[in-house]
Design a protein around this motif. Sequence first.
Motif, PDB file in Angstrom:
ATOM      1  N   HIS A 159       2.491  30.362   1.641  1.00  0.00           N
ATOM      2  CA  HIS A 159       2.473  29.009   2.220  1.00  0.00           C
ATOM      3  C   HIS A 159       1.063  28.526   2.552  1.00  0.00           C
ATOM      4  CE1 HIS A 159       3.264  31.428   6.033  1.00  0.00           C
ATOM      5  NE2 HIS A 159       2.098  30.872   6.241  1.00  0.00           N
ATOM      6  N   GLY A 162      -1.637  25.609  -1.815  1.00  0.00           N
ATOM      7  CA  GLY A 162      -1.114  24.248  -1.898  1.00  0.00           C
ATOM      8  C   GLY A 162       0.082  24.110  -2.831  1.00  0.00           C
ATOM      9  N   ARG A 220       0.148  22.464   6.113  1.00  0.00           N
ATOM     10  CA  ARG A 220       0.584  22.403   4.714  1.00  0.00           C
ATOM     11  C   ARG A 220       0.040  21.150   4.037  1.00  0.00           C
ATOM     12  NH1 ARG A 220       1.420  25.354   1.028  1.00  0.00           N
ATOM     13  NH2 ARG A 220       2.800  23.905  -0.032  1.00  0.00           N
ATOM     14  N   THR A 223      -3.595  21.421   3.063  1.00  0.00           N
ATOM     15  CA  THR A 223      -4.009  22.502   2.179  1.00  0.00           C
ATOM     16  C   THR A 223      -4.417  21.925   0.822  1.00  0.00           C
ATOM     17  OG1 THR A 223      -2.523  24.064   3.267  1.00  0.00           O
ATOM     18  CG2 THR A 223      -3.242  24.642   1.061  1.00  0.00           C
ATOM     19  N   HIS A 226      -2.049  20.562  -2.245  1.00  0.00           N
ATOM     20  CA  HIS A 226      -0.698  20.607  -1.671  1.00  0.00           C
ATOM     21  C   HIS A 226       0.321  19.861  -2.515  1.00  0.00           C
ATOM     22  CE1 HIS A 226       2.399  18.612   0.987  1.00  0.00           C
ATOM     23  NE2 HIS A 226       2.673  19.890   1.125  1.00  0.00           N
ATOM     24  N   ASP A 228       4.483  18.942  -2.196  1.00  0.00           N
ATOM     25  CA  ASP A 228       5.586  18.934  -1.245  1.00  0.00           C
ATOM     26  C   ASP A 228       6.790  19.608  -1.887  1.00  0.00           C
ATOM     27  OD1 ASP A 228       7.250  18.453   0.864  1.00  0.00           O
ATOM     28  OD2 ASP A 228       7.502  16.312   0.475  1.00  0.00           O
TER      29      ASP A 228
END
Length: 321
Positions: A159, A162, A220, A223, A226, A228
């Motif tokens: 986690h 990204g 998150r 990062t 990242h 989603d």
Amino acid sequence: MSQHTATHHGHPHGDGHGHQHTPGDPHTSGHQHTHGSHHDGAPLDWNEIAPLLERQAEIESSAYMDAAAWLGTLTPAQGVRRVLDIGSGPGVVTGVLAEAFPAAEAVAVDGSPELLARARERAREHGLAARISTLHTELPDGIAELGKADVIWAGNSLHHIGDQRAALVEFAGLLNPGGLMVLVEGGLPARHLPWHIGFGRPGLEARLDAANADRFAQMRAETPGHKDEPDDWRSLLADAGLTPAGTRTFLTDVPAPVSPVVRELALTHFGRVRDGFADRLDADDRATLDRLLDPADERSLHHRTDLFYLAARTVHTARKG
């Protein structure tokens, strides 16, 4: 310890570090997510934090040993020649994996040279120096440099990358036929105190978890690279071309009264919470944290007889071919 762990943009630090992150990711003490620095922006001193990370992982070592023994039922232990521990921190879990797979070289992979130095020192102390090596690298950029493996263990480190989906595809490409991908993600946040502690509003730790979940979401989102992605680990493993091989959760249960080491970890955890995200809490909860950390207060963590440590870590596995 939890100690906290963090990632230096692309260096995951996972098990043996402690971060509490997602609403359900236990890392214990130190629970906040620092991204390679303290909340005030100062660089993390890994030499200072390493002992903390190490002690936390040691407290949870029986759960990690149970998890490693379970892995041995999923893949023939004598056939495992190389194990990668991604986000190894100070190498507590690397040692557990080396013991569980006695024919294997175990490689501690991390972005902190200081933590890897401690991993090598631990290996010497435990008579495992001949079978434990370390690799300092940036992730995800350095995944291709890790080499082939029969077991890849990523403990609370994915986690910090990204694009988790893309990283899993790359990890799957490193596995030898029949090899095992192991993700430690999720579980339950650690608990240290009863719901009602005698002052303040009951349910403090649940509110700390909620604040930490918001902090995790921010971590998150910030990062690099990242994406989603829902935390559907079984589906992500399958989409990487692997065959899910089972999921289990392992418990660490240290009841009250606790040892001085566990008490020290709790103090460090709550201290880092107070320093790291007190701004996300209301004034009453900040005042409660201050009392818990005040050695002169008889109801503080320094003196409480109801302090405990309870955490659950979930391990997801998938096989290649």
